[in-house]
Design a protein around this motif. Structure first.
Motif, PDB file in Angstrom:
ATOM      1  N   PHE A  60       0.834  -1.213   0.000  1.00 44.99           N
ATOM      2  CA  PHE A  60       0.000   0.000   0.000  1.00 44.99           C
ATOM      3  C   PHE A  60       0.862   1.253   0.000  1.00 44.99           C
ATOM      4  N   SER A  61       1.949   1.232   0.754  1.00 43.72           N
ATOM      5  CA  SER A  61       2.845   2.397   0.809  1.00 43.72           C
ATOM      6  C   SER A  61       3.493   2.650  -0.547  1.00 43.72           C
ATOM      7  N   LEU A  62       3.964   1.595  -1.196  1.00 46.03           N
ATOM      8  CA  LEU A  62       4.607   1.757  -2.500  1.00 46.03           C
ATOM      9  C   LEU A  62       3.614   2.129  -3.588  1.00 46.03           C
ATOM     10  N   SER A  63       2.345   1.830  -3.363  1.00 45.77           N
ATOM     11  CA  SER A  63       1.341   2.104  -4.387  1.00 45.77           C
ATOM     12  C   SER A  63       0.677   3.460  -4.215  1.00 45.77           C
ATOM     13  N   LYS A  64       0.376   3.853  -2.969  1.00 43.94           N
ATOM     14  CA  LYS A  64      -0.461   5.032  -2.743  1.00 43.94           C
ATOM     15  C   LYS A  64       0.210   6.147  -1.950  1.00 43.94           C
ATOM     16  N   LEU A  65       1.426   5.947  -1.450  1.00 40.95           N
ATOM     17  CA  LEU A  65       2.104   6.982  -0.683  1.00 40.95           C
ATOM     18  C   LEU A  65       3.342   7.457  -1.438  1.00 40.95           C
ATOM     19  N   ASN A  66       3.787   8.647  -1.091  1.00 33.73           N
ATOM     20  CA  ASN A  66       4.984   9.212  -1.720  1.00 33.73           C
ATOM     21  C   ASN A  66       6.222   8.743  -0.965  1.00 33.73           C
ATOM     22  N   VAL A  67       6.598   7.496  -1.212  1.00 35.66           N
ATOM     23  CA  VAL A  67       7.772   6.914  -0.562  1.00 35.66           C
ATOM     24  C   VAL A  67       9.026   7.405  -1.276  1.00 35.66           C
ATOM     25  N   PRO A  68      10.041   7.885  -0.538  1.00 35.72           N
ATOM     26  CA  PRO A  68      11.295   8.314  -1.192  1.00 35.72           C
ATOM     27  C   PRO A  68      11.931   7.171  -1.978  1.00 35.72           C
ATOM     28  N   LEU A  69      12.377   7.470  -3.168  1.00 33.27           N
ATOM     29  CA  LEU A  69      13.019   6.480  -4.048  1.00 33.27           C
ATOM     30  C   LEU A  69      12.111   5.264  -4.242  1.00 33.27           C
ATOM     31  N   GLN A  70      10.862   5.546  -4.475  1.00 33.37           N
ATOM     32  CA  GLN A  70       9.846   4.493  -4.532  1.00 33.37           C
ATOM     33  C   GLN A  70      10.160   3.437  -5.578  1.00 33.37           C
ATOM     34  N   LYS A  71      10.527   3.862  -6.786  1.00 34.81           N
ATOM     35  CA  LYS A  71      10.793   2.905  -7.858  1.00 34.81           C
ATOM     36  C   LYS A  71      11.991   2.023  -7.533  1.00 34.81           C
ATOM     37  N   TYR A  72      13.030   2.624  -6.935  1.00 35.45           N
ATOM     38  CA  TYR A  72      14.224   1.853  -6.603  1.00 35.45           C
ATOM     39  C   TYR A  72      13.938   0.847  -5.492  1.00 35.45           C
ATOM     40  N   VAL A  73      13.114   1.245  -4.524  1.00 32.21           N
ATOM     41  CA  VAL A  73      12.738   0.315  -3.448  1.00 32.21           C
ATOM     42  C   VAL A  73      11.963  -0.869  -4.022  1.00 32.21           C
ATOM     43  N   PHE A 129      -3.492  -2.814  -5.721  1.00 27.46           N
ATOM     44  CA  PHE A 129      -3.694  -1.476  -5.174  1.00 27.46           C
ATOM     45  C   PHE A 129      -3.545  -0.406  -6.254  1.00 27.46           C
ATOM     46  N   ASP A 130      -2.661  -0.642  -7.211  1.00 24.60           N
ATOM     47  CA  ASP A 130      -2.475   0.326  -8.299  1.00 24.60           C
ATOM     48  C   ASP A 130      -3.754   0.504  -9.113  1.00 24.60           C
ATOM     49  N   SER A 131      -4.597  -0.527  -9.158  1.00 28.15           N
ATOM     50  CA  SER A 131      -5.824  -0.446  -9.948  1.00 28.15           C
ATOM     51  C   SER A 131      -6.939   0.312  -9.234  1.00 28.15           C
ATOM     52  N   ILE A 132      -6.768   0.626  -7.947  1.00 22.25           N
ATOM     53  CA  ILE A 132      -7.784   1.357  -7.192  1.00 22.25           C
ATOM     54  C   ILE A 132      -7.603   2.855  -7.451  1.00 22.25           C
ATOM     55  N   ASN A 133      -8.686   3.540  -7.698  1.00 22.37           N
ATOM     56  CA  ASN A 133      -8.646   4.975  -8.017  1.00 22.37           C
ATOM     57  C   ASN A 133      -8.076   5.765  -6.842  1.00 22.37           C
ATOM     58  N   ASN A 134      -7.104   6.621  -7.136  1.00 20.33           N
ATOM     59  CA  ASN A 134      -6.477   7.429  -6.086  1.00 20.33           C
ATOM     60  C   ASN A 134      -7.418   8.472  -5.496  1.00 20.33           C
ATOM     61  N   GLU A 135      -8.448   8.858  -6.238  1.00 28.31           N
ATOM     62  CA  GLU A 135      -9.360   9.897  -5.742  1.00 28.31           C
ATOM     63  C   GLU A 135     -10.113   9.433  -4.501  1.00 28.31           C
ATOM     64  N   ILE A 152      -3.501   4.489   7.899  1.00 28.33           N
ATOM     65  CA  ILE A 152      -3.895   3.182   8.435  1.00 28.33           C
ATOM     66  C   ILE A 152      -5.391   2.962   8.254  1.00 28.33           C
ATOM     67  N   ARG A 153      -6.156   4.022   8.482  1.00 30.05           N
ATOM     68  CA  ARG A 153      -7.601   3.917   8.284  1.00 30.05           C
ATOM     69  C   ARG A 153      -7.940   3.730   6.804  1.00 30.05           C
ATOM     70  N   ASN A 154      -7.198   4.405   5.941  1.00 22.01           N
ATOM     71  CA  ASN A 154      -7.413   4.218   4.501  1.00 22.01           C
ATOM     72  C   ASN A 154      -7.171   2.769   4.088  1.00 22.01           C
ATOM     73  N   PHE A 155      -6.157   2.173   4.701  1.00 19.95           N
ATOM     74  CA  PHE A 155      -5.834   0.789   4.346  1.00 19.95           C
ATOM     75  C   PHE A 155      -6.933  -0.164   4.793  1.00 19.95           C
ATOM     76  N   PHE A 156      -7.350  -0.067   6.062  1.00 18.75           N
ATOM     77  CA  PHE A 156      -8.294  -1.036   6.602  1.00 18.75           C
ATOM     78  C   PHE A 156      -9.736  -0.774   6.179  1.00 18.75           C
ATOM     79  N   GLN A 157     -10.119   0.487   5.971  1.00 12.51           N
ATOM     80  CA  GLN A 157     -11.507   0.785   5.652  1.00 12.51           C
ATOM     81  C   GLN A 157     -11.775   0.947   4.155  1.00 12.51           C
ATOM     82  N   ILE A 158     -10.726   1.169   3.360  1.00  9.84           N
ATOM     83  CA  ILE A 158     -10.934   1.349   1.917  1.00  9.84           C
ATOM     84  C   ILE A 158     -10.191   0.282   1.117  1.00  9.84           C
ATOM     85  N   ALA A 159      -8.866   0.231   1.290  1.00  6.98           N
ATOM     86  CA  ALA A 159      -8.059  -0.684   0.467  1.00  6.98           C
ATOM     87  C   ALA A 159      -8.381  -2.144   0.776  1.00  6.98           C
ATOM     88  N   PHE A 160      -8.480  -2.479   2.056  1.00  6.99           N
ATOM     89  CA  PHE A 160      -8.708  -3.878   2.419  1.00  6.99           C
ATOM     90  C   PHE A 160     -10.051  -4.411   1.922  1.00  6.99           C
TER      91      PHE A 160
END
Length: 290
Positions: free
Chosen positions: A108-121, A174-180, A193-201
């Protein structure tokens, strides 16, 4: 003129002799595969219903000449199958929790958050898929030994939270879920955390159902790693108990061995047949972004 839906092979294609021959060869190949898979399972089942003398007779018979249904009751009482089953289920539940929470948060972090150096991670995690699992068995064993976690279920739960393959599947979903959806939730003050459990999950239940079947199959069938980290009847999973107390025992009647093997092999087959639609749906959804 009535319009017909065209599939892979249409009625027009089947009028050609070449296509009929190819189609027949395909059907024959499928039948051979089905028979080759069902034959050892049915042999195990029927051998568990034979007298021990008939199992060891030559030439062997496929169907029992004398049906001995009591073999399965003897097999059930031979070892503590429910106790070993509980240990296996503990491994499954802990591994599934690690898959959902630890790997799910990472995906979820790599898909929906601005993780530093995301692509390299992400590339770093994907590179680990090319490392043979046998190369890190010894390092994992030494680390768990130093932490004092041998002969505990943490020896399964902690490594389960480091599966790059499961993370890749979840991230693609997670990439297929609309970011809006998540942006609206953040505006309303929801935490990640709430986004993950109440929306993404809830939206990802198909992929988690698929992963649950994979995790269950791994926990049920794995023998080598549990035999290394578990050293007692109270912690043995079912696969280790079968190898230790059934396959390696010479004085146990062969028909009882077959009955035990049947008892432990049927549940995964039944579970797969019931939930196979989740596997196909989850893999199709998780493999296509959009």
């Amino acid at each position: 003129m009535q319009k017909l839906d065209r599939g892979i092979i249409s009625p027009y294609d089947m009028k050609k002799t070449k296509n009929r021959i190819i189609y027949g060869v395909m059907i024959l190949a499928i039948l051979v595969m089905v028979i080759s898979m069902l034959y050892p399972m049915t042999v195990t089942l029927f051998n568990g219903l034979k007298p021990n003398k008939e199992v060891n007779s030559f030439p062997p018979t496929y169907f029992p000449n004398h049906w001995v249904w009591g073999n399965y009751s003897k097999a059930w009482n031979y070892i503590d199958l429910p106790g070993f089953l509980v240990n296996t289920l503990k491994i499954f539940v802990g591994n599934m929790a690690a898959t959902v929470v630890i790997i799910g948060f990472a995906a979820f972090s790599l898909s929906k958050l601005n993780v530093p150096l995301q692509k390299y991670v992400y590339v770093f995690f994907m590179i680990t898929l090319f490392i043979p699992p046998t190369t890190y068995i010894i390092p994992n064993f030494i680390n768990l030994k130093d932490l004092g976690l041998l002969n505990t279920f943490w020896a399964f739960w902690l490594p389960a939270g480091a599966s790059a393959y499961y993370m890749m599947i979840q991230k693609q979903f997670f990439d297929s879920i609309n970011n809006e959806i998540f942006e609206s939730s953040r505006i309303d003050g929801a935490s990640e955390i709430r986004n993950f459990f109440q929306i993404a999950f809830p939206l990802s239940l198909p992929i988690f159902a698929t992963l649950a079947i994979f995790v269950f199959s791994s926990a049920w069938n794995d023998w080598y790693w549990p035999s290394l980290v578990m050293h007692g009847d109270k912690t043995y999973p079912l696969a280790v108990a079968i190898v230790k107390y059934v396959l390696n025992v010479r004085r146990l009647d062969t028909n009882i061995k077959f009955a035990l093997l049947t008892l432990v092999s049927l549940p995964p087959v039944v579970i797969f047949l019931i939930f196979q639609k989740f596997i196909i749906r989850g893999l199709n959804i998780g493999s296509v972004k959009g």
